[in-house]
Design a protein around this motif. Structure first.
Motif, PDB file in Angstrom:
ATOM      1  N   GLN A 163      22.201  -5.907  -6.096  1.00 16.51           N
ATOM      2  CA  GLN A 163      22.448  -4.471  -6.192  1.00 16.51           C
ATOM      3  C   GLN A 163      23.246  -4.087  -7.431  1.00 16.51           C
ATOM      4  O   GLN A 163      23.339  -2.915  -7.764  1.00 16.51           O
ATOM      5  CB  GLN A 163      23.145  -3.961  -4.935  1.00 16.51           C
ATOM      6  CG  GLN A 163      22.257  -4.019  -3.726  1.00 16.51           C
ATOM      7  CD  GLN A 163      22.886  -3.368  -2.513  1.00 16.51           C
ATOM      8  OE1 GLN A 163      24.058  -3.002  -2.500  1.00 16.51           O
ATOM      9  NE2 GLN A 163      22.089  -3.210  -1.474  1.00 16.51           N
ATOM     10  N   ASP A 164      23.803  -5.056  -8.126  1.00 16.18           N
ATOM     11  CA  ASP A 164      24.537  -4.796  -9.361  1.00 16.18           C
ATOM     12  C   ASP A 164      23.594  -4.663 -10.566  1.00 16.18           C
ATOM     13  O   ASP A 164      23.999  -4.231 -11.623  1.00 16.18           O
ATOM     14  CB  ASP A 164      25.555  -5.911  -9.623  1.00 16.18           C
ATOM     15  CG  ASP A 164      26.419  -5.628 -10.832  1.00 16.18           C
ATOM     16  OD1 ASP A 164      27.031  -4.538 -10.895  1.00 16.18           O
ATOM     17  OD2 ASP A 164      26.464  -6.488 -11.735  1.00 16.18           O
ATOM     18  N   LYS A 165      22.331  -5.002 -10.383  1.00 18.16           N
ATOM     19  CA  LYS A 165      21.371  -4.922 -11.492  1.00 18.16           C
ATOM     20  C   LYS A 165      21.109  -3.455 -11.843  1.00 18.16           C
ATOM     21  O   LYS A 165      20.782  -2.647 -10.969  1.00 18.16           O
ATOM     22  CB  LYS A 165      20.056  -5.607 -11.120  1.00 18.16           C
ATOM     23  CG  LYS A 165      19.063  -5.603 -12.255  1.00 18.16           C
ATOM     24  CD  LYS A 165      17.802  -6.333 -11.906  1.00 18.16           C
ATOM     25  CE  LYS A 165      16.885  -6.296 -13.122  1.00 18.16           C
ATOM     26  NZ  LYS A 165      15.563  -6.762 -12.807  1.00 18.16           N
ATOM     27  N   LEU A 166      21.259  -3.106 -13.105  1.00 16.13           N
ATOM     28  CA  LEU A 166      21.081  -1.737 -13.582  1.00 16.13           C
ATOM     29  C   LEU A 166      19.661  -1.260 -13.286  1.00 16.13           C
ATOM     30  O   LEU A 166      18.689  -1.891 -13.690  1.00 16.13           O
ATOM     31  CB  LEU A 166      21.370  -1.668 -15.080  1.00 16.13           C
ATOM     32  CG  LEU A 166      21.357  -0.285 -15.723  1.00 16.13           C
ATOM     33  CD1 LEU A 166      22.407   0.618 -15.091  1.00 16.13           C
ATOM     34  CD2 LEU A 166      21.594  -0.404 -17.216  1.00 16.13           C
ATOM     35  N   ASP A 167      19.553  -0.141 -12.567  1.00 14.70           N
ATOM     36  CA  ASP A 167      18.264   0.389 -12.145  1.00 14.70           C
ATOM     37  C   ASP A 167      17.881   1.679 -12.872  1.00 14.70           C
ATOM     38  O   ASP A 167      16.780   1.828 -13.337  1.00 14.70           O
ATOM     39  CB  ASP A 167      18.269   0.639 -10.632  1.00 14.70           C
ATOM     40  CG  ASP A 167      16.957   1.136 -10.115  1.00 14.70           C
ATOM     41  OD1 ASP A 167      15.957   0.390 -10.233  1.00 14.70           O
ATOM     42  OD2 ASP A 167      16.904   2.276  -9.613  1.00 14.70           O
ATOM     43  N   HIS A 168      18.831   2.622 -12.917  1.00 12.31           N
ATOM     44  CA  HIS A 168      18.551   3.864 -13.640  1.00 12.31           C
ATOM     45  C   HIS A 168      19.831   4.460 -14.217  1.00 12.31           C
ATOM     46  O   HIS A 168      20.924   4.160 -13.792  1.00 12.31           O
ATOM     47  CB  HIS A 168      17.768   4.871 -12.805  1.00 12.31           C
ATOM     48  CG  HIS A 168      18.422   5.316 -11.532  1.00 12.31           C
ATOM     49  ND1 HIS A 168      18.458   4.560 -10.387  1.00 12.31           N
ATOM     50  CD2 HIS A 168      19.035   6.475 -11.223  1.00 12.31           C
ATOM     51  CE1 HIS A 168      19.079   5.228  -9.431  1.00 12.31           C
ATOM     52  NE2 HIS A 168      19.441   6.400  -9.926  1.00 12.31           N
ATOM     53  N   VAL A 169      19.611   5.278 -15.236  1.00 13.94           N
ATOM     54  CA  VAL A 169      20.701   5.885 -16.009  1.00 13.94           C
ATOM     55  C   VAL A 169      20.568   7.396 -15.895  1.00 13.94           C
ATOM     56  O   VAL A 169      19.481   7.942 -16.088  1.00 13.94           O
ATOM     57  CB  VAL A 169      20.604   5.469 -17.495  1.00 13.94           C
ATOM     58  CG1 VAL A 169      21.657   6.182 -18.327  1.00 13.94           C
ATOM     59  CG2 VAL A 169      20.722   3.961 -17.647  1.00 13.94           C
ATOM     60  N   GLU A 170      21.670   8.046 -15.570  1.00 17.94           N
ATOM     61  CA  GLU A 170      21.695   9.512 -15.524  1.00 17.94           C
ATOM     62  C   GLU A 170      22.703  10.007 -16.550  1.00 17.94           C
ATOM     63  O   GLU A 170      23.848   9.549 -16.580  1.00 17.94           O
ATOM     64  CB  GLU A 170      22.087  10.009 -14.131  1.00 17.94           C
ATOM     65  CG  GLU A 170      22.139  11.509 -14.030  1.00 17.94           C
ATOM     66  CD  GLU A 170      22.486  12.001 -12.629  1.00 17.94           C
ATOM     67  OE1 GLU A 170      22.546  13.233 -12.458  1.00 17.94           O
ATOM     68  OE2 GLU A 170      22.677  11.178 -11.718  1.00 17.94           O
ATOM     69  N   ILE A 171      22.263  10.932 -17.400  1.00 23.22           N
ATOM     70  CA  ILE A 171      23.143  11.542 -18.400  1.00 23.22           C
ATOM     71  C   ILE A 171      22.975  13.052 -18.268  1.00 23.22           C
ATOM     72  O   ILE A 171      21.843  13.545 -18.279  1.00 23.22           O
ATOM     73  CB  ILE A 171      22.790  11.098 -19.833  1.00 23.22           C
ATOM     74  CG1 ILE A 171      22.833   9.587 -19.958  1.00 23.22           C
ATOM     75  CG2 ILE A 171      23.739  11.765 -20.842  1.00 23.22           C
ATOM     76  CD1 ILE A 171      22.335   9.054 -21.289  1.00 23.22           C
ATOM     77  N   TYR A 172      24.085  13.754 -18.143  1.00 27.56           N
ATOM     78  CA  TYR A 172      23.983  15.212 -18.058  1.00 27.56           C
ATOM     79  C   TYR A 172      25.152  15.889 -18.748  1.00 27.56           C
ATOM     80  O   TYR A 172      26.200  15.291 -18.985  1.00 27.56           O
ATOM     81  CB  TYR A 172      23.835  15.684 -16.609  1.00 27.56           C
ATOM     82  CG  TYR A 172      25.025  15.427 -15.720  1.00 27.56           C
ATOM     83  CD1 TYR A 172      26.049  16.362 -15.599  1.00 27.56           C
ATOM     84  CD2 TYR A 172      25.116  14.252 -14.987  1.00 27.56           C
ATOM     85  CE1 TYR A 172      27.128  16.119 -14.764  1.00 27.56           C
ATOM     86  CE2 TYR A 172      26.177  14.005 -14.143  1.00 27.56           C
ATOM     87  CZ  TYR A 172      27.177  14.951 -14.040  1.00 27.56           C
ATOM     88  OH  TYR A 172      28.261  14.722 -13.220  1.00 27.56           O
ATOM     89  N   VAL A 173      24.934  17.162 -19.067  1.00 27.25           N
ATOM     90  CA  VAL A 173      25.947  17.998 -19.701  1.00 27.25           C
ATOM     91  C   VAL A 173      26.056  19.264 -18.862  1.00 27.25           C
ATOM     92  O   VAL A 173      25.055  19.912 -18.565  1.00 27.25           O
ATOM     93  CB  VAL A 173      25.566  18.350 -21.152  1.00 27.25           C
ATOM     94  CG1 VAL A 173      26.567  19.290 -21.765  1.00 27.25           C
ATOM     95  CG2 VAL A 173      25.446  17.090 -21.972  1.00 27.25           C
ATOM     96  N   GLU A 174      27.287  19.600 -18.453  1.00 29.80           N
ATOM     97  CA  GLU A 174      27.483  20.825 -17.673  1.00 29.80           C
ATOM     98  C   GLU A 174      28.699  21.589 -18.152  1.00 29.80           C
ATOM     99  O   GLU A 174      29.640  21.047 -18.643  1.00 29.80           O
ATOM    100  CB  GLU A 174      27.591  20.537 -16.188  1.00 29.80           C
ATOM    101  CG  GLU A 174      28.743  19.656 -15.817  1.00 29.80           C
ATOM    102  CD  GLU A 174      28.861  19.438 -14.320  1.00 29.80           C
ATOM    103  OE1 GLU A 174      29.914  18.946 -13.920  1.00 29.80           O
ATOM    104  OE2 GLU A 174      27.931  19.724 -13.564  1.00 29.80           O
TER     105      GLU A 174
END
Length: 174
Positions: A163-174
């Motif tokens: 479960q430590d394996k990188l799966d997805h990346v989220e980047i946002y600006v608010e």
């Protein structure tokens, strides 16, 4: 002479205050980059396929728009009209990106100039983020960009054995 100097000084100050692409988190994979908060839809459409309407109302945000590359789904984006008037969709800014690594097997993924590790915990150490262990692993870190919060969340694979394996990346600006 004073007027000329004043105009020149004001011009320099205004140019210096404009945000640069490097002020945001730049996500790179292979030879492509996406910069949420800075890149507009026209930039995205140069390379990727996104099905969007022609126009966007003032302040409107379209959420969870599918992004394709060579007919393969690999990401979701939110696009936002930051202006106080209706605009063409190509002028809207990509305000959020969720990139699924398993849907686009690149050889290298980067945030800025830093190559991402396969481990969420290792990436968290590198970026000095907050490591979260709830229903899987995640790492959150951020900075201010043009007066807004620029946030990155790295998620582990909650369905995998590791479960430590990188799966997805989220980047946002608010």
């Amino acid at each position: 002479m004073k007027k000329l100097f004043s105009v020149l000084l004001i011009s320099i100050l205004l140019c210096g205050c404009m945000s640069q692409r490097e002020d945001y988190y730049i996500f790179s994979f292979d030879d492509f980059t996406i910069t949420p908060g800075y890149d507009n839809v026209e930039f995205m459409k140069l390379i990727f396929d996104v099905d969007l309407p022609d126009r966007l109302s003032a302040g409107e945000t379209l959420k969870d728009q599918d992004v394709f590359f060579w007919n393969s789904y690999f990401a979701d984006i939110d696009v936002t009209n930051q202006k106080k008037e209706e605009i063409r969709i190509n002028e809207a800014v990509v305000s959020r990106l969720i990139f699924y690594l398993s849907n686009y097997p690149a050889s290298v993924y980067k945030i800025g100039n830093i190559e991402l590790s396969e481990s969420v915990k290792e990436n968290c150490r590198i970026f000095e983020g907050e490591y979260i262990e709830r229903n899987g692993y995640a790492c959150a870190f951020g900075k201010k960009s043009a007066g807004k919060n620029n946030v990155v969340i790295l998620y582990g694979d909650i369905f995998g054995i590791d479960q430590d394996k990188l799966d997805h990346v989220e980047i946002y600006v608010e």
